[in-house]
Design an enzyme around this catalytic site. Structure first.
Site, mmCIF file in Angstrom:
data_model
loop_
_atom_site.group_PDB
_atom_site.id
_atom_site.type_symbol
_atom_site.label_atom_id
_atom_site.label_comp_id
_atom_site.label_asym_id
_atom_site.label_seq_id
_atom_site.Cartn_x
_atom_site.Cartn_y
_atom_site.Cartn_z
ATOM 1 C CG HIS A 63 -1.761 -1.177 1.400
ATOM 2 N ND1 HIS A 63 -3.088 -1.209 1.015
ATOM 3 C CD2 HIS A 63 -1.495 -2.413 1.905
ATOM 4 C CE1 HIS A 63 -3.607 -2.399 1.285
ATOM 5 N NE2 HIS A 63 -2.650 -3.155 1.822
ATOM 6 N NE ARG A 65 -1.019 3.686 3.719
ATOM 7 C CZ ARG A 65 -1.877 2.801 4.176
ATOM 8 N NH1 ARG A 65 -2.978 2.519 3.483
ATOM 9 N NH2 ARG A 65 -1.674 2.194 5.328
ATOM 10 C CG ASN A 95 -6.691 -0.206 0.474
ATOM 11 O OD1 ASN A 95 -5.782 -0.587 -0.257
ATOM 12 N ND2 ASN A 95 -6.636 -0.317 1.789
ATOM 13 C CG HIS A 237 -2.962 -10.351 4.874
ATOM 14 N ND1 HIS A 237 -4.248 -10.823 5.000
ATOM 15 C CD2 HIS A 237 -3.069 -9.061 4.457
ATOM 16 C CE1 HIS A 237 -5.087 -9.867 4.660
ATOM 17 N NE2 HIS A 237 -4.412 -8.805 4.334
ATOM 18 C CG ASP A 311 -0.619 -5.926 4.290
ATOM 19 O OD1 ASP A 311 -0.990 -5.118 3.416
ATOM 20 O OD2 ASP A 311 -1.327 -6.223 5.271
#
Length: 447
Positions: A63, A65, A95, A237, A311
């Protein structure tokens, strides 16, 4: 582009470890042999005597961002930290703000990565309860896969309609990667904890709230649905020993329809570490018991778990220092993942060959990534050199993440990454970044 000759390396590749040389010409591996002579005076020679040479790690879950959350991280800052950690390719999650749930928004992320990423890249398309028509437009030869949040979502990305889920599993040709935690169980556990502790829930409750039961209920449902529909499912995960029984360790990876991943933090930390690390090790799914960690290692070595990832999910230190209820889940990991794994190799948990299998070979096979993940003639020159006898300690002043902190702060690793090569160019060398590399969009060998 200058040719590079790596001499006398301990080459770890395709289940073997041998002393040899690798010649890089342009962006490709030109030769792999026991002894390669220098052909040109302008060839850069790296004496790798005693160092491990690996294919660059392909991190299938990060991620970074961007867009919308760039006070925490950006594609540029985190991909730069990734190459310092030997990660030469990454697959980033949807996301962000806005979420990558339309073709237009997804392609905007690809355009941004083309401008700024130090490492090679692809992105997951995000599924929701109401975007099946967009999912079906995605070209599987151009995108890593489809990400479904079956728990712990942001925005409207929780896919909790059973009919919608079955329709997605039945109709998409994309590889489905899933975050599996049962929201109803988590809400119940959280409500009970709040009834006792109010807003002062101790961090040690996290693995009780996001419990083994919550993980297993969701993972088992996803696996059952994949078997029913024939979908290609990759469960992200894993955090519990119990979940590992859902997966097959006997089939070759290329023949599996259902696969699994484990992350660095679930292999390193246990619930005992909450006492000293606090919310810095608050992840979803939660870090759980020592027995769970042992079970994950066992399943990894038995090939029930196919991939190791990070992750990587940074937040500012100010955000993480909130109380349990308000502290976000996630932490930065790309800079230290390979070194943590080689530390565990020294402790007898895993071999160097198995590390390479789970971090490079298997992600390339599983996602059908073209010409990467192996040290082979003709493949892209994405390579990492590790000195196994160069102790160093993770400190504020050597952390590359934009957020400026790491759950490994204070940890001393015996090994150290000395070089990372991306598409034939040295991106990282002994703590410095000698060349501004520009990663490439990953391509896929899919019918």
């Amino acid at each position: 582009m200058q040719a590079i000759l790596i001499k006398n390396a301990q080459i770890v590749n395709e289940g073997t470890l041998f002393t040899g040389d690798v010649l890089i010409e342009g962006d490709r591996i030109a030769a792999v042999d026991e002894n390669i002579s220098v052909k040109s005076a302008d060839t850069k020679v790296i004496d790798a005597d005693g160092h491990y040479l690996l294919p660059g790690m392909i991190d299938d879950q990060v991620h970074f961002r961007e867009p919308g959350l760039t006070h925490k991280a950006t594609i540029e800052t985190e991909s730069k930290a990734a190459v310092a950690g030997g990660i030469t390719s990454f697959i980033e999650m949807p996301n962000t703000v806005p979420q990558a749930t339309t073709i237009k928004l997804l392609e905007e992320k690809f355009s941004r990565a083309k401008e700024t990423s130090w490492a090679n890249y692809s992105f997951m398309f995000g599924g929701t309860n109401d975007n099946l028509s967009e999912i079906l437009k995605v070209d599987p030869t151009k995108v890593a896969g489809l990400k479904l949040f079956l728990g712990s979502s942001t925005g409207n990305m929780l896919v909790d309609n059973p009919d919608t889920l079955e329709e997605i599993f039945s109709k998409t040709n994309l590889l489905i990667s899933a975050h599996c935690e049962d929201e109803a169980t988590i809400r119940k556990n959280l409500s009970e904890a709040k009834a006792i502790h109010g807003d002062s829930i101790p961090i040690e409750m996290h693995p009780k709230i996001r419990s083994e039961e919550a993980c297993y209920i969701s993972s088992s449902k996803a696996v059952a649905l994949a078997k029913k529909t024939g979908a290609r499912l990759h469960v992200f995960h894993l955090s519990t020993k119990k979940e590992t029984q859902l997966f097959d360790g006997k089939k070759p990876l290329k023949d599996k329809k259902i696969t699994a991943e484990v992350c660095i933090h679930h292999l390193w930390f246990t619930e005992e570490d909450y006492a000293t690390k606090g919310t810095k090790i608050k992840w979803n799914p939660a870090v759980k018991t020592a027995a769970d960690r042992d079970g994950l290692w066992k399943a990894l070595n038995e090939n029930k778990i196919d991939v190791i990832a990070t992750d990587h999910a940074p937040h500012t230190l100010e955000e993480k220092e909130n109380n349990y209820v308000n502290a976000p889940s996630g932490g930065p990991l790309v800079q230290h993942a390979l070194e943590a794994l080689f530390e565990m190799k020294d402790r007898g948990r895993i071999t160097a060959e198995k590390i390479v299998e789970k971090t490079a070979h298997n992600p390339a096979i599983l996602f059908q990534i073209k010409d990467r993940g192996f040290i082979r003639k003709g493949y892209k020159a994405d390579l990492v050199l590790i000195n196994p006898n160069a102790p160093w300690t993770v400190k504020k002043d050597n952390i590359a993440y934009k957020c400026g902190w790491s759950p490994f702060e204070g940890t001393t690793f015996k090994n150290r990454i000395t070089h990372t090569i991306v598409n034939g160019v040295i991106a990282y060398e002994n703590g410095k970044y000698p060349n501004r590399t520009h990663g490439e969009r990953l391509t896929f060998d899919r019918g």
